[in-house]
Design an enzyme around this catalytic site. Structure first.
Site, short mmCIF file in Angstrom:
data_model
loop_
_atom_site.label_atom_id
_atom_site.label_comp_id
_atom_site.label_asym_id
_atom_site.label_seq_id
_atom_site.Cartn_x
_atom_site.Cartn_y
_atom_site.Cartn_z
N ASP A 135 3.41 -0.64 -7.35
CA ASP A 135 3.80 0.34 -6.32
C ASP A 135 4.38 -0.38 -5.11
OD1 ASP A 135 3.71 2.50 -4.26
OD2 ASP A 135 2.70 3.56 -5.89
N SER A 184 5.96 7.85 -3.26
CA SER A 184 5.49 7.57 -4.62
C SER A 184 5.34 8.84 -5.45
CB SER A 184 4.14 6.84 -4.59
OG SER A 184 4.33 5.52 -4.17
N ASP A 243 -4.21 9.80 -6.12
CA ASP A 243 -3.06 9.37 -5.34
C ASP A 243 -1.77 9.73 -6.11
OD1 ASP A 243 -1.85 8.30 -3.13
OD2 ASP A 243 -2.19 6.20 -3.67
N THR A 245 0.84 8.23 -7.56
CA THR A 245 1.34 7.65 -8.81
C THR A 245 0.53 8.10 -10.03
OG1 THR A 245 2.22 5.79 -7.58
CG2 THR A 245 1.93 5.47 -9.94
N ASP A 388 1.79 -1.74 -2.52
CA ASP A 388 2.36 -0.84 -1.51
C ASP A 388 1.41 -0.62 -0.34
OD1 ASP A 388 4.57 1.08 -0.85
OD2 ASP A 388 2.94 2.52 -0.93
N HIS A 392 2.73 -1.63 3.46
CA HIS A 392 2.83 -0.70 4.60
C HIS A 392 2.36 -1.34 5.91
CE1 HIS A 392 4.46 3.07 3.19
NE2 HIS A 392 3.76 2.96 2.08
N ASP A 430 7.90 1.72 -8.22
CA ASP A 430 8.36 3.10 -8.15
C ASP A 430 9.40 3.23 -7.04
OD1 ASP A 430 6.43 2.51 -6.27
OD2 ASP A 430 5.40 4.43 -6.41
N HIS A 431 9.30 2.32 -6.08
CA HIS A 431 10.24 2.24 -4.95
C HIS A 431 9.98 0.89 -4.31
CE1 HIS A 431 6.92 2.65 -2.20
NE2 HIS A 431 6.47 3.61 -2.98
ZN LIG Z 1 3.98 3.77 0.08
#
Ligand SMILES: [Zn+2]
Length: 583
Positions: A135, A184, A243, A245, A388, A392, A430-431
């Site tokens: 992620d 996500s 969450d 995902t 991820d 952040h 995913d990004h």
């Molecule tokens: Zn994120």
């Protein structure tokens, strides 16, 4: 069989553009124009008009044939939806033949049209698919993990991450239907449904419906598998299982924050293996720490559905070795689990409170042990969520350690594939996030903190100790460290040191809903550099980016991944390789 577009429709499409740019919700059809749809998959069709019409005045045709003659799905007509105009929705539509489909809606003064590409799959080519989601994993996370884990000497890395030498690589575009920048929920939804969605949404197109659960739905890969095959499904994440995902594997909601609903969907999905964090949504509201708003006890429900239930890494291991374990449910943390830097080395964050959390490798191995008992094969999604979660707050060392953990988990899947070559393994973000490695910080360089960043020839190489067996260096606060910088950030203090006392908290609440640099770091380190944020001041962490995601794959079907691809095509490759579409 594309319908010729008349002048009036061309004129109308101009009108739509004008409405969109002025912020008014324009008339729409879902699935949206240019959608790709797996033949035989279920989806809802919704037409939203700007005007209020009688149902009899609304004519919907597919390829010129009235929709009622084409599909048997029942419709629901909403005379005036939220005061915005008439809507009609057809639930659980299926188009069984591949081809180009054009849907037109005509109603008094409005004419709408979209075209879809319905694609078939060939025969099934693979027994198992293991989809790893790193992620938010950006290229620099991968590079930092390789530096930590393998070392680099005179320009050559002394080894590769497990997914570095996969034969097929593609760049993935991750944008959603509504925005260049995804979250996500909608990026994972593109992988699990083959349809674009909008920020915070999964398994639905975002329409003008108010209720989160009544938007037009699209079928997920786990639903397709459960409806059409005898395969098993596994869902593993080190985030809360509710969450975005893991949620997007099974759920259909406008709002990823509907975590109680997502927990219910995990139970309803029938997935044979479900392992991760987020236990707070599986216990009734009366239980300590529960976040449910009702009295359902999902842990008991899993038990009565025949699942072995486990709550520590020791119990997980025992259950996964037991030949009688056919279904396995494990939750190991009320919230997101802790990352490998904290669990294995620093013992910070919530490790003291929850000392028995399994590693992603242990969850992956356990999932494979249980799922591989099914002679019909399995689909397993494993998320390394914390990459991820650490990107952040600009905590790149923690993100790099969890990228190493992902590499270790992927190695377990590769080892399984050695004896089960009919397994497709995909590893993809995913990004992305915004990080880059710009040099090496050298504490012995003279001058203020900023001057210690060595660039070009002055960078040289970092001096992290050689990694241990699991691929982690035992020390990260060394005298020559990677200079890893994020490109999109809130106000914060740059310390150029790893955060050994817990995850970095770059910004704290200031005045009027804005966030300012967390003063803790200037108090701890007086030469820390104040960095003014470059994203809006209401945002307290770094953000996702539109940079392409790098997908790596190995096994039958992986050759379909190459060049630049849209994220919806990842779904297409998986369902075609599994033969899930009708001819
Ligand atoms: Zn994120």
């Amino acid at each position: 069989m594309t319908m010729p577009i008349s002048r009036s429709i061309q004129f109308f499409s101009f009108a739509v553009v004008a409405l969109v740019s002025s912020g008014i919700h324009a008339a729409a059809i879902y699935p949206i124009n240019d959608a790709s749809i797996l033949a035989g998959s279920k989806f809802d069709i919704k037409v939203e008009l700007n005007s209020v019409v009688n149902q009899n005045d609304l004519q919907i045709k597919i390829n010129g044939i009235p929709l009622s003659k084409f599909i048997s799905a029942k419709s629901e007509f909403i005379p005036n939806e939220n005061g915005k105009g008439s809507s009609i929705i057809f639930r659980d539509v299926q188009l069984s033949k591949a081809g180009k489909y054009t849907l037109t809606a005509n109603a008094v003064q409005e004419r709408l049209q979209v075209s879809w590409d319905v694609y078939a799959s060939g025969p099934r080519r693979v027994k198992n698919i293991i989809l790893f989601i790193g992620d938010g994993m950006t290229i620099a996370n991968r590079t930092a993990a390789r530096v930590f884990s393998k070392g680099i000497v005179e320009g050559k890395y002394q080894g590769k991450l497990s997914f570095d030498d996969m034969p097929n690589i593609a760049l993935i575009g991750t944008s959603g239907s509504d925005s260049l920048i995804t979250d996500s929920a909608n990026s994972m939804s593109a992988y699990t449904t083959g349809h674009k969605s909008a920020v915070n949404a999964m398994g639905v197109y975002v329409s003008r419906a108010i209720d989160n659960l009544s938007h037009p739905k699209v079928e997920t890969i786990s639903e397709l598998i459960k409806r059409n095959t005898k395969m098993s499904v596994g869902i593993v994440s080190d985030a809360e299982l509710e969450d975005a995902t893991p949620g997007a594997v099974v759920s259909h909601t406008r709002r990823r924050a509907d975590k109680q609903y997502i927990a219910d969907q995990l139970l309803a999905s029938g997935a044979e293996v479900i392992l991760g964090g987020g236990s707070a949504y599986f216990y009734p509201q009366s239980a300590k720490g529960s976040k449910r708003k009702d009295d359902k006890n999902l842990v008991e429900a899993f038990k009565s559905d025949g699942y072995q239930t486990v709550f520590t890494k020791q119990e997980l291991w025992v259950a996964s070795q037991d030949q009688n374990t056919k279904k396995l449910f494990g939750v190991f943390h009320p919230d997101n689990m802790d990352g490998s830097l904290d669990r294995l080395f620093l013992k910070k964050n919530t490790v003291a409170e929850f000392p028995n959390q399994p590693d992603l490798t242990e969850m992956t191995q356990s999932a494979i042990n249980v799922l591989s008992k099914n002679p019909n094969g399995f689909f397993l999604m494993v998320e390394a969520a914390l990459i991820d979660k650490f990107n952040h707050p600009l905590d790149w060392e923690r993100a790099a350690f969890d990228t190493i953990m992902l590499s270790n988990a992927v190695q377990i899947a590769k080892d399984f594939a050695k004896t089960h070559p009919d397994t497709l393994i995909i590893v993809t973000p995913d990004h992305t996030q915004s990080g880059s490695i710009a040099g090496v910080i050298n504490d012995t360089k003279p001058g203020p903190l900023r001057e210690k960043v060595g660039i070009y020839a002055e960078a040289g190489y970092p001096n992290y100790p050689k990694a241990g067996l699991e691929g982690y260096p035992s020390q990260i606060d060394v005298s020559k460290r990677l200079a890893f910088f994020y490109g999109a950030y809130p106000d914060h203090y740059e310390t150029l040191h790893p955060k050994l006392d817990g995850t970095f908290v770059p910004a704290v609440k200031g005045e009027g809903g804005t966030y300012v640099a967390n003063p803790k770091y200037i108090q701890l380190q007086e030469d820390a550099i104040h960095v003014g944020g470059n994203i809006p001041s209401y945002q307290d962490t770094g953000v996702h980016t539109a940079d392409d995601a790098v997908l790596s794959a190995i096994g039958p079907g992986s050759e379909k991944f190459h060049g630049f691809m849209d994220n919806t095509e990842v779904f297409k490759v998986m369902v075609q390789t599994l033969g899930l579409g009708q001819k």
